[in-house]
Scaffold this motif. Structure first.
Motif, PDB file in Angstrom:
ATOM      1  N   GLU A   1      15.476  -7.427  -8.883  1.00  9.05           N
ATOM      2  CA  GLU A   1      15.373  -6.032  -8.450  1.00  9.05           C
ATOM      3  C   GLU A   1      14.675  -5.155  -9.495  1.00  9.05           C
ATOM      4  O   GLU A   1      13.852  -4.308  -9.171  1.00  9.05           O
ATOM      5  CB  GLU A   1      16.771  -5.485  -8.135  1.00  9.05           C
ATOM      6  CG  GLU A   1      16.775  -4.217  -7.322  1.00  9.05           C
ATOM      7  CD  GLU A   1      15.985  -4.342  -6.018  1.00  9.05           C
ATOM      8  OE1 GLU A   1      15.354  -3.349  -5.637  1.00  9.05           O
ATOM      9  OE2 GLU A   1      15.989  -5.446  -5.409  1.00  9.05           O
TER      10      GLU A   1
ATOM     11  N   ASN B   1       5.322  -3.652  -2.146  1.00  6.52           N
ATOM     12  CA  ASN B   1       6.313  -4.734  -2.070  1.00  6.52           C
ATOM     13  C   ASN B   1       5.690  -6.116  -1.959  1.00  6.52           C
ATOM     14  O   ASN B   1       6.139  -7.070  -2.580  1.00  6.52           O
ATOM     15  CB  ASN B   1       7.235  -4.503  -0.876  1.00  6.52           C
ATOM     16  CG  ASN B   1       8.285  -3.454  -1.164  1.00  6.52           C
ATOM     17  OD1 ASN B   1       8.758  -3.348  -2.290  1.00  6.52           O
ATOM     18  ND2 ASN B   1       8.628  -2.658  -0.165  1.00  6.52           N
TER      19      ASN B   1
ATOM     20  N   GLU C   1      11.891  -4.285   3.821  1.00  4.74           N
ATOM     21  CA  GLU C   1      13.197  -4.488   3.198  1.00  4.74           C
ATOM     22  C   GLU C   1      14.111  -5.335   4.069  1.00  4.74           C
ATOM     23  O   GLU C   1      14.733  -6.301   3.617  1.00  4.74           O
ATOM     24  CB  GLU C   1      13.846  -3.118   2.958  1.00  4.74           C
ATOM     25  CG  GLU C   1      14.795  -3.062   1.801  1.00  4.74           C
ATOM     26  CD  GLU C   1      14.079  -3.239   0.476  1.00  4.74           C
ATOM     27  OE1 GLU C   1      14.640  -3.927  -0.388  1.00  4.74           O
ATOM     28  OE2 GLU C   1      12.961  -2.715   0.312  1.00  4.74           O
TER      29      GLU C   1
END
Length: 288
Positions: free
Chosen positions: A196, A210, A250
């Motif tokens: 993370e 991402n 996500e």
DNA sequence: GTGAGGCCTTCAGC
DNA sequence: AGCTGAAGGCCTC
């Protein structure tokens, strides 16, 4: 002089599956530079055959072992990610395909170039960058160029990079080169950071979202749980796994980590290569 | 938080 | 020949 390395490694699928963009093909040989060491490899009866500068055979062997993550236990990984017919069929097709452990800067540079481009073009951009700013190496009668280090590339202006036909990516690569070469960002440190944290650092870079962050983490930072989602993988997840097409990055990558486990990145790579190759062979034209 | 539009360049397909 | 759409995305609004 040739040396041999007994290893379960499918060179072709590993180097042709869009993980790396610095290797050149010459017949059945793949030629590249690992940690400054020029090296060529090809498939052998058992494992691989490689050539390198004289006296460097042992070093080359160690570099290959690291670069191709040959210590990863493929049987255990296959067992973990082999949750369904789709993945198992990909594993069967590309048994021996590895996830690479590249230099993080080289990987970041390559994937900044990958944005809204295609594999063939990314190869060309990386090749032009190498010839313009990387160091020239020789191996037997072949000459090759190492990818430029961040310091070497930091000497380039944004206009230099535009002249190398990087387009809008020039600005992004320029700023990352400045940041990394100055020492303000140490990419290698991310290898000991949690997933993370590494993601937050990487996505703070201009031009890195991402998807690119996940590629860098998977192919060079050692985060095997990273699950990059590009248009192919997204199509695969919505078509084959029936996830909603309007799901966020996500949600999709979280689902994949839950479903495939800690080796989700391996699952992604097998899915990607399999799905993309079979669709290309079938000649399907699909709009996402 | 989510979505549409634009972006450099190359290449395949028409 | 010239045009169009797409390519392992990301940023801005």
């Amino acid at each position: 002089m040739s040396s041999y390395l007994s290893a379960r490694l499918d060179i072709a699928s590993t180097l042709d599956s869009g993980q790396t963009f610095g290797w050149q093909k010459s017949g059945e040989w793949y030629i590249g530079v690992i940690s400054g060491l020029p090296i060529k490899i090809r498939k052998a009866d058992i494992g691989i055959e490689y050539e390198c500068p004289e006296g460097q055979s042992e070093l080359a062997s160690a570099e290959l072992n690291t670069y191709f993550r040959l210590s990863d236990n493929l049987d255990e990984i296959y067992k973990t990610i082999g949750r369904d017919k789709l993945v198992n069929s990909a594993i069967e097709s590309y048994n021996g395909m590895r996830i690479t452990y590249q230099d993080p800067w080289e990987c970041l540079m390559s994937f900044i170039c990958s944005s809204n481009s295609n594999i063939q073009n990314i190869h060309k951009m990386v090749q032009r960058l190498s010839r313009a700013f990387g160091q020239k190496r020789f191996l037997g009668d072949s000459e090759l160029w190492a990818l430029p280090t961040s310091k070497e590339l930091a000497a380039a202006t944004e206009q230099d990079l535009r002249d190398l036909r990087l387009g809008f990516r020039a600005k992004y690569l320029y700023s990352s080169a400045q940041l990394v070469s100055s020492g303000d960002l140490n990419l290698n440190d991310l290898r000991t950071s949690p997933y993370e944290h590494a993601r937050e650092i990487l996505t703070s870079l201009d031009g890195v979202g991402n998807k690119i962050a996940d590629c860098v983490m998977l192919f060079s930072i050692g985060k095997l749980e990273a699950f990059p989602i590009d248009r192919w993988i997204k199509r695969c997840l919505t078509d084959e796994y029936k996830l909603k097409s309007n799901s966020s990055y996500e949600l999709l990558s979280g689902w994949a980590r839950d479903y495939f486990g800690r080796y989700a990145g391996y699952a992604q790579q097998y899915m990607f290569h399999h799905y993309r190759t079979s669709n290309r062979i079938a000649g399907k034209k699909v709009a996402l």
